[in-house]
Design a protein around this motif. Structure first.
Motif, PDB file in Angstrom:
ATOM      1  N   MET A  15       0.511   0.987 -21.828  1.00  0.00           N
ATOM      2  CA  MET A  15      -0.356  -0.195 -21.723  1.00  0.00           C
ATOM      3  C   MET A  15      -1.415  -0.251 -22.816  1.00  0.00           C
ATOM      4  O   MET A  15      -2.068  -1.273 -22.988  1.00  0.00           O
ATOM      5  N   THR A  17      -4.356   1.168 -23.049  1.00  0.00           N
ATOM      6  CA  THR A  17      -5.693   0.871 -22.498  1.00  0.00           C
ATOM      7  C   THR A  17      -6.830   1.310 -23.430  1.00  0.00           C
ATOM      8  O   THR A  17      -7.919   0.757 -23.361  1.00  0.00           O
ATOM      9  N   THR A  23      -5.577  -5.075 -26.371  1.00  0.00           N
ATOM     10  CA  THR A  23      -4.254  -4.927 -25.773  1.00  0.00           C
ATOM     11  C   THR A  23      -4.085  -5.693 -24.463  1.00  0.00           C
ATOM     12  O   THR A  23      -3.064  -5.569 -23.802  1.00  0.00           O
ATOM     13  N   SER A  59       7.954  -2.577 -21.357  1.00  0.00           N
ATOM     14  CA  SER A  59       7.431  -2.829 -20.003  1.00  0.00           C
ATOM     15  C   SER A  59       6.938  -4.278 -19.968  1.00  0.00           C
ATOM     16  O   SER A  59       6.993  -4.982 -20.985  1.00  0.00           O
ATOM     17  N   LYS A  62       5.339  -7.075 -22.983  1.00  0.00           N
ATOM     18  CA  LYS A  62       5.675  -6.633 -24.335  1.00  0.00           C
ATOM     19  C   LYS A  62       6.574  -7.630 -25.057  1.00  0.00           C
ATOM     20  O   LYS A  62       7.241  -7.278 -26.038  1.00  0.00           O
TER      21      LYS A  62
END
Ligand code: G1P
Length: 293
Positions: A15, A17, A23, A59, A62
């Motif tokens: 992810m 983060t 992001t 995932s 994306k």
């Protein structure tokens, strides 16, 4: 066992983060070093090593990655009309042939080992590469190409390796090697993110791997390891007493683009390496360091 490596897995499901809020809507792998997304560096390195099939483990959120590799007919038409042939060429190099590329979804974030295992049906009885796009390596001969050459001699499984500061060892997979001399080092043990003070060495695994298909088998049914995640390191470690594992000391400079400081360092280094940017950037940097004294 054949020793040509034609498939590479790119785990890109994370992810990101650490780079929030960027992001929130942009996959980390699309973030740019100078003017190319991180993922483009990984693809170019794979191509230079002879990789023909590119497998992305993605995932939710994306889809920008899939679009990036797609044809861009409207953009191309526009560039053609404006006779911007150089840009057209740059753009064409980003397109991947449909049959060369595959996307697999990792539905739950269960670790790097789990992400790689998601691609198991695409790997048959052949060695395969894994590239972590966060690790960007600047080198005269690209790192994976160096490894493919060395692997033709060693066989087994091979991981890129480099020394890290002892207080950083707990952030990496760490190798225990038989004899710390030469470029391909025979591994006798490996441990993912050892607790501080317990690392067998300060030789860390960097995100380039050439793996025996047996590693894929080990991943199936592997329990959670460090951090409660399914770890690729643990599956590779099982090959120490199997077909053998080698740590490969690559030549080149590695940047940890999974961290903000590393990303900034890479941006400066890659900018300075570009003939069209070098002078302006270095002038700026020296003025900046003078004014901060
Ligand atoms: C991963 C691997 C680790 C390796 C590192 C290299 O860790 O699990 O063994 O040393 O990449 O960058 P991560 O950085 O995803 O926590």
């Amino acid at each position: 066992m054949k020793r040509t490596v034609t498939k590479a897995i790119f785990p890109v499901a994370g992810m990101g983060t650490r780079f929030l809020p960027a992001t929130k809507s942009v996959p980390k792998e699309i973030m740019t070093l100078v003017d190319r997304p991180l993922i483009q560096y990984a693809i170019d390195e794979a191509r230079a090593a002879g990789i023909k099939e590119f497998i992305f483990v993605t995932s939710r959120g994306k889809s920008a990655l899939e679009d990036y590799f797609d044809d861009a007919p409207v953009l191309e038409q526009e560039l053609r009309r404006k006779k911007k042939t150089e840009l057209l060429e740059v753009l064409r190099k980003t397109t991947m042939e449909s049959g060369q590329i595959a996307y697999i979804r990792q539905h739950r974030a269960k670790g790097l080992g789990h992400a790689v295992a998601c691609a198991r049906r695409m790997i048959h009885d052949e060695p395969f590469a894994v590239i972590l796009p966060d690790d960007v390596i600047a080198a005269d001969k690209p790192c994976l190409a160096q490894m493919v050459e060395a692997y033709a001699e060693t066989g087994g499984s091979m991981v890129a390796a480099m020394e890290v500061a002892p207080d950083r060892a707990s952030s990496y997979g760490i190798l225990d090697v038989e004899n710390n001399e030469g470029q391909a080092l025979k591994v006798r043990g490996m441990v993912e993110k050892p607790e501080s003070g317990t690392a067998p060495s300060n030789l860390a695994v960097i995100g380039r791997y050439i793996l025996s298909p047996r590693v894929m088998k080990h991943l199936t049914g592997l329990g959670a390891g460090a951090g409660g995640e399914i770890q690729l390191t643990d599956a590779i470690a099982r090959e120490v007493d199997g077909d053998g594992v080698y740590g490969f000391r690559f030549e080149g400079q590695r940047y940890d683009c999974g961290s903000k400081a590393g990303f900034l360092q890479a941006t400066v280094a890659f900018g300075l390496a570009r003939p069209d940017l070098r002078d302006e950037l270095s002038e700026f940097l020296s003025a900046l360091s003078l004014s901060s004294k």
